[in-house]
Design a protein around this motif. Structure first.
Motif, PDB file in Angstrom:
ATOM      1  N   ALA A   1       0.935  -1.269   0.079  1.00  0.00           N
ATOM      2  CA  ALA A   1      -0.108  -0.166   0.162  1.00  0.00           C
ATOM      3  C   ALA A   1       0.881   1.361   0.160  1.00  0.00           C
ATOM      4  N   ARG A   2       2.055   1.162   0.213  1.00  0.00           N
ATOM      5  CA  ARG A   2       3.144   2.244   0.459  1.00  0.00           C
ATOM      6  C   ARG A   2       2.465   3.412   1.391  1.00  0.00           C
ATOM      7  N   ILE A   3       1.983   3.050   2.441  1.00  0.00           N
ATOM      8  CA  ILE A   3       1.743   3.682   3.550  1.00  0.00           C
ATOM      9  C   ILE A   3       2.928   4.584   4.139  1.00  0.00           C
ATOM     10  N   VAL A   4       2.600   5.695   4.303  1.00  0.00           N
ATOM     11  CA  VAL A   4       3.935   6.528   4.612  1.00  0.00           C
ATOM     12  C   VAL A   4       3.706   7.231   5.965  1.00  0.00           C
ATOM     13  N   LYS A   5       4.315   7.110   7.170  1.00  0.00           N
ATOM     14  CA  LYS A   5       3.871   7.850   8.405  1.00  0.00           C
ATOM     15  C   LYS A   5       5.108   8.841   8.685  1.00  0.00           C
ATOM     16  N   LEU A   6       4.422  10.012   8.571  1.00  0.00           N
ATOM     17  CA  LEU A   6       5.309  11.079   8.967  1.00  0.00           C
ATOM     18  C   LEU A   6       4.897  11.987  10.323  1.00  0.00           C
ATOM     19  N   ASN A   7       5.981  12.268  11.008  1.00  0.00           N
ATOM     20  CA  ASN A   7       6.004  13.263  12.211  1.00  0.00           C
ATOM     21  C   ASN A   7       6.342  14.527  11.926  1.00  0.00           C
ATOM     22  N   VAL A   8       5.606  15.367  11.587  1.00  0.00           N
ATOM     23  CA  VAL A   8       6.137  16.751  11.187  1.00  0.00           C
ATOM     24  C   VAL A   8       6.078  17.802  12.486  1.00  0.00           C
ATOM     25  N   GLY A   9       7.040  18.189  13.083  1.00  0.00           N
ATOM     26  CA  GLY A   9       7.085  19.217  14.147  1.00  0.00           C
ATOM     27  C   GLY A   9       6.202  18.462  15.372  1.00  0.00           C
ATOM     28  N   GLY A  10       6.086  17.148  15.517  1.00  0.00           N
ATOM     29  CA  GLY A  10       5.262  16.677  16.650  1.00  0.00           C
ATOM     30  C   GLY A  10       4.094  16.152  16.296  1.00  0.00           C
TER      31      GLY A  10
ATOM     32  N   ASP B   1      10.677   8.447  14.629  1.00  0.00           N
ATOM     33  CA  ASP B   1      10.455   8.530  16.075  1.00  0.00           C
ATOM     34  C   ASP B   1      10.162   7.118  16.778  1.00  0.00           C
ATOM     35  N   GLU B   2       9.701   7.076  17.929  1.00  0.00           N
ATOM     36  CA  GLU B   2       9.656   5.834  18.814  1.00  0.00           C
ATOM     37  C   GLU B   2       8.490   5.138  18.015  1.00  0.00           C
ATOM     38  N   SER B   3       7.613   5.667  17.406  1.00  0.00           N
ATOM     39  CA  SER B   3       6.678   4.768  16.616  1.00  0.00           C
ATOM     40  C   SER B   3       6.728   4.402  15.254  1.00  0.00           C
ATOM     41  N   GLY B   4       7.940   4.864  14.786  1.00  0.00           N
ATOM     42  CA  GLY B   4       8.513   4.267  13.427  1.00  0.00           C
ATOM     43  C   GLY B   4       7.924   5.435  12.384  1.00  0.00           C
ATOM     44  N   TYR B   5       7.595   6.807  12.868  1.00  0.00           N
ATOM     45  CA  TYR B   5       7.112   8.036  11.931  1.00  0.00           C
ATOM     46  C   TYR B   5       8.480   8.598  11.660  1.00  0.00           C
ATOM     47  N   LEU B   6       8.605   8.894  10.276  1.00  0.00           N
ATOM     48  CA  LEU B   6       9.808   9.723   9.713  1.00  0.00           C
ATOM     49  C   LEU B   6       9.538  11.332  10.348  1.00  0.00           C
ATOM     50  N   PHE B   7      10.601  11.597  10.999  1.00  0.00           N
ATOM     51  CA  PHE B   7      10.574  12.898  11.477  1.00  0.00           C
ATOM     52  C   PHE B   7      11.108  13.855  10.499  1.00  0.00           C
ATOM     53  N   ILE B   8      10.081  14.839  10.426  1.00  0.00           N
ATOM     54  CA  ILE B   8      10.374  15.831   9.567  1.00  0.00           C
ATOM     55  C   ILE B   8      10.434  17.304  10.553  1.00  0.00           C
ATOM     56  N   ASP B   9      11.485  18.228  10.879  1.00  0.00           N
ATOM     57  CA  ASP B   9      11.419  19.575  11.656  1.00  0.00           C
ATOM     58  C   ASP B   9      10.851  20.498  10.876  1.00  0.00           C
ATOM     59  N   ARG B  10       9.464  20.622  10.783  1.00  0.00           N
ATOM     60  CA  ARG B  10       8.728  21.677  10.236  1.00  0.00           C
ATOM     61  C   ARG B  10       7.448  21.956  10.924  1.00  0.00           C
ATOM     62  N   CYS B  11       6.670  22.829  10.688  1.00  0.00           N
ATOM     63  CA  CYS B  11       5.565  22.985  11.429  1.00  0.00           C
ATOM     64  C   CYS B  11       4.396  22.168  10.985  1.00  0.00           C
ATOM     65  N   GLY B  12       3.810  21.495  11.949  1.00  0.00           N
ATOM     66  CA  GLY B  12       2.804  20.409  11.589  1.00  0.00           C
ATOM     67  C   GLY B  12       1.361  21.056  11.335  1.00  0.00           C
TER      68      GLY B  12
END
Length: 138
Positions: A14-23, A58-69
């Motif tokens: 499914a190519r699901i992508v998990k992102l953590n953007v600024g928390g 992050d701890e749940s496998g989300y790719l972290f991007i340091d930008r405003c969520g």
């Protein structure tokens, strides 16, 4: 060890992508991120997926991007709908700058919306202000 969950997520069918953007956490698909052509997000995922670069996860496998969520909600909505609608508390200019940061191709004529002319004027205004800033700093 931390890159394993990301790799599993990106390589599934499914190519699901998990992102953590600024928390703030987002789930989408690779095809949504590539809806308007290749951009900085798809390039980052391609590089992480190929092993060429590692990235913070992050701890749940989300790719972290340091930008405003909050602003990223607007980025993702644009990729999904093709319509520029800033999230509450975010100006059109802030969203336009963020779309530019991620090198997202803005197809203004894609939807003939009432705001289409405004989008074109916003982009011209941003370009003018940036060129003035660049000239001042030279």
């Amino acid at each position: 060890q931390m890159s394993e969950p990301l790799t599993e997520v990106l390589l599934c069918d499914a190519r699901i992508v998990k992102l953590n953007v600024g928390g703030t956490r987002f789930m989408t698909t690779y095809s949504t991120l590539a809806a308007h052509g290749k951009n900085a997000l798809t390039a980052m995922l391609d590089n992480v997926n190929s092993g060429r670069v590692t990235s913070t996860v992050d701890e749940s496998g989300y790719l972290f991007i340091d930008r405003c969520g909050t602003t990223f909600y607007g980025v993702l909505d644009y990729l999904r709908s093709g319509i520029i609608i800033p999230p509450n508390g975010i100006t059109r200019q802030q969203l336009m700058i963020e779309l530019d940061y991620f090198s997202i191709n803005i197809v203004e004529e894609f939807h003939d919306t009432p705001g289409g002319e405004r989008v074109r004027k916003d982009r011209e205004s941003i370009r003018e202000s940036l060129s003035e800033s660049i000239k001042k700093n030279e």
